[in-house]
Design an enzyme around this catalytic site. Structure first.
Site, PDB file in Angstrom:
ATOM      1  N   GLU A 260      56.294  19.091 -57.646  1.00 38.45           N
ATOM      2  CA  GLU A 260      56.276  21.049 -57.323  1.00 38.45           C
ATOM      3  C   GLU A 260      55.194  21.140 -56.263  1.00 38.45           C
ATOM      4  O   GLU A 260      53.696  20.633 -56.617  1.00 38.45           O
ATOM      5  CB  GLU A 260      55.755  21.158 -58.899  1.00 38.45           C
ATOM      6  CG  GLU A 260      54.533  22.180 -58.824  1.00 38.45           C
ATOM      7  CD  GLU A 260      53.112  22.250 -59.531  1.00 38.45           C
ATOM      8  OE1 GLU A 260      53.211  23.240 -60.269  1.00 38.45           O
ATOM      9  OE2 GLU A 260      52.907  21.417 -59.633  1.00 38.45           O
TER      10      GLU A 260
ATOM     11  N   ASP B  94      53.958  16.354 -61.234  1.00 38.92           N
ATOM     12  CA  ASP B  94      53.094  17.920 -61.327  1.00 38.92           C
ATOM     13  C   ASP B  94      51.923  18.033 -59.734  1.00 38.92           C
ATOM     14  O   ASP B  94      51.834  16.709 -59.367  1.00 38.92           O
ATOM     15  CB  ASP B  94      52.582  17.223 -61.976  1.00 38.92           C
ATOM     16  CG  ASP B  94      51.628  18.715 -62.365  1.00 38.92           C
ATOM     17  OD1 ASP B  94      51.729  20.101 -62.401  1.00 38.92           O
ATOM     18  OD2 ASP B  94      50.063  18.219 -62.981  1.00 38.92           O
TER      19      ASP B  94
HETATM   20  C1  NOJ Z   1      51.049  22.782 -62.361  1.00 37.96           C
HETATM   21  C2  NOJ Z   1      51.916  22.442 -63.619  1.00 37.96           C
HETATM   22  O1  NOJ Z   1      53.093  23.635 -63.517  1.00 37.96           O
HETATM   23  C3  NOJ Z   1      50.816  24.306 -64.589  1.00 37.96           C
HETATM   24  O2  NOJ Z   1      51.401  23.764 -65.927  1.00 37.96           O
HETATM   25  C4  NOJ Z   1      49.399  23.048 -65.096  1.00 37.96           C
HETATM   26  O3  NOJ Z   1      48.428  23.051 -65.326  1.00 37.96           O
HETATM   27  C5  NOJ Z   1      48.896  22.035 -63.546  1.00 37.96           C
HETATM   28  N1  NOJ Z   1      49.847  21.515 -62.646  1.00 37.96           N
HETATM   29  C6  NOJ Z   1      47.622  21.306 -63.823  1.00 37.96           C
HETATM   30  O4  NOJ Z   1      48.332  19.474 -64.286  1.00 37.96           O
END
Ligand code: NOJ
Length: 555
Positions: free
Chosen positions: A243, A201
């Site tokens: 991500e 993440d």
């Molecule tokens: C990216 C995640 O995809 C999202 O859903 C989340 O709110 C943020 N990171 C914070 O962890």
């Protein structure tokens, strides 16, 4: 052996335990429910499952606010249920990837509770503090319009703490070696329980060193390499899927120049330009985005996707492009979010089956590993009455039974969609299993086709001229086979001429229909495409014609 890079030809299915299948009737999905649905997923043809965070959490951000990294939230079952699920998944040959959310913890995490208790607390330096109010306290928010600041005062701590996301998600201090050692322990823990890797993440934010008043934080890519080294020591074939919604020129730093960074990254850049092409029928910006994200080290790979559990982020498009996508797919203010995105599912956004097929056929044919989102295989809708991104997080629609067959609980975690064209009574797995023309059966065939075309995950590729900006043609070569895939983004039909530099009479075999194309007297192929049509062809080795050399594959 190069084939050991299993992720190159994987098909990933992403789901959230919470809304997938509830067997204990408490209204929230659980590992028991997911285990029962593994045969469904197997029949669909996906081979890798990405599970959204399921660890203990106050659940203020869909589980992305973790309060214990080493457990299972009781709403989803016990650690025993997790291990049982892993056993069942392994038996069917699934690989399981889980989220690694370590940019921040929940503010309820005992580390943060300790950190705020005093300046000398054991975990004080695990977070990022400022005694004074930073001049940029209200800059750099990830959720503009909803999130008010990035530095928030904590009375107990008598200091401001930094949070890239919501104020209940304090950022961990990555510069602290103890924090990085703890992250390695978390990775090691879940690897030991059998996971095949992590969807990491918020990667750019993990790597940054924030400091009060410092608009452009330093990025430390060594932290990523450190994580990767540890991962590989522990499990040779485990992967990190990052991500990172970054510009193409930045992405090489994440992959590492010699493949020593993360192996997989979501291609947000191509994703946004694909939606632009879907909205306008102009594929030129998409072609440029593909070219811009082309040359990768051979172990690196893009993860291609259409929608995920967040808003469709259009922040990388120009203002003019973004407005065009908004006006076609998210015209109402209520459909838009954070000044940059659309909080809708794919089917209602596109609004018609031919375009949904076009979008998925495209996504499965893009260079990389496809990732689909639960419910998209049956064309689920969204619920815009829900808060922010919850609009796209409604329960899986299994059948026309009450509550979509998802749960017998009294109160559900999110309501099922029970009215309009996307209501569970019409759109559900059970109905679509029985209907040979359903989206579900179409998708199952497409997934199988993708698995049979390893050229896409592995091969060299080139875009070919079609003479029309509405028609995209991509050609792959790998191990003596070539694949030619065409997509027509327009609402009218075309006949295109493509030059594969073949000999007159050379064949193209259509992989979806009983059809063979033949090169004309000049060696050109003539291909017709219906409105929103797509065609996949295989042919003999074109690597010499297209790349000027016979391809030598790394062993
Ligand atoms: C990216 C995640 O995809 C999202 O859903 C989340 O709110 C943020 N990171 C914070 O962890």
């Amino acid at each position: 052996m190069i084939e050991d890079l299993w992720y190159k030809n994987a098909v990933i299915y992403s789901l959230d335990l919470e809304t997938f299948m509830d067997v204990n009737s408490d209204g929230t999905g659980d590992f028991g429910g997911l285990a029962r649905r593994l045969d469904y997923l197997h029949a669909l043809g996906v081979d890798t499952l990405w599970l959204a965070p399921f660890q203990p959490t106050p659940n203020k951000d869909n589980g992305y606010d973790i309060s214990d990294y080493y457990g299972v939230d009781p709403r989803h079952g016990s650690s025993g249920d997790f291990v049982e699920f892993m056993h069942q998944a392994k038996k069917r040959g699934f690989k399981v990837i889980i989220d690694l959310v370590v940019n921040h913890t929940s503010n309820k995490h005992p580390w943060f509770q300790d950190a705020r208790s005093s300046k000398d607390a054991r975990h004080r330096d695990w977070y990022v503090w400022s005694e004074d109010k930073p001049s940029d306290w209200d800059e750099g928010m990830v959720f503009p319009g909803v999130q008010k600041s990035t530095w928030t005062y904590d009375k107990k701590a008598k200091a401001y703490f930094y949070h890239r996301f919501y104020d209940f998600q304090p950022d961990l201090n990555m510069d602290n070696p103890e924090v990085r050692a703890e992250i390695r322990r978390i990775i090691g823990f879940w690897l030991e329980l059998g996971v095949a890797g992590f969807r990491v993440d918020a990667v750019p934010f993990i790597l940054e060193t924030p400091a009060p008043g410092k608009a452009k934080p330093t990025m430390n890519f060594e932290y990523l390499r450190e994580m990767r080294r540890f991962l590989q020591w522990r499990r040779g074939d485990a992967v990190l899927l990052g991500e990172a919604n970054v510009l193409p020129e930045e992405s090489q730093k994440y992959f590492g120049h010699e493949g020593d960074g993360i192996q997989l990254m979501f291609n947000f850049y191509v994703n946004q330009h694909a939606f632009y092409a879907l909205a306008t029928a102009d594929t030129e910006p998409l072609a440029e985005a593909l070219e811009a994200t082309k040359d990768l080290f051979f172990t690196a790979q893009w993860a291609q996707f259409l929608r995920n559990h967040d808003e469709l982020d259009l922040g990388r498009l120009t203002e003019e492009q973004r407005q065009k996508v908004f006006s076609r797919f998210g015209p109402d203010k209520n459909m838009q979010l954070y000044d940059r995105g659309i909080r809708r599912r794919l089917s209602p956004m596109l609004g018609n089956r031919p375009q949904v097929e076009l979008a998925y056929s495209l996504m499965f044919s893009l260079p990389g590993t496809p990732v689909i989102r639960y419910g998209d295989e049956i064309g689920m809708g969204d619920d815009l009455s829900l808060n922010e991104r919850d609009a796209v997080r409604t329960p899986m629609q299994w059948s026309a039974d009450p509550q979509a067959g998802f749960s017998r609980g009294k109160k559900l975690i999110h309501p099922v969609i029970n009215e309009g064209p996307y209501a569970y009574t019409h759109v559900n797995v059970e109905n679509q299993r029985r209907d040979p023309d359903s989206l579900l059966n179409w998708m199952t065939a497409l997934i199988r086709l993708r698995k049979e075309c390893p050229e896409i995950g592995w091969g060299k590729w080139q875009l070919l001229q079609t003479g029309f900006k509405e028609v995209l043609c991509i050609c792959y070569c790998w191990k003596g086979n070539s694949l030619v895939v065409l997509h027509n983004f327009n609402e009218k039909a075309y006949e295109v001429e493509i030059d594969l530099k073949q000999q007159p009479g050379d064949k193209l075999i259509d992989l979806m229909n009983n059809f063979e194309g033949e090169a004309d007297g000049k060696g050109k192929q003539h291909i017709t495409l219906d409105a929103y049509g797509y065609r996949w062809f295989r042919t003999g080795d074109l690597s010499y014609q297209l790349f000027g050399e016979q391809q030598v594959e790394p062993e």
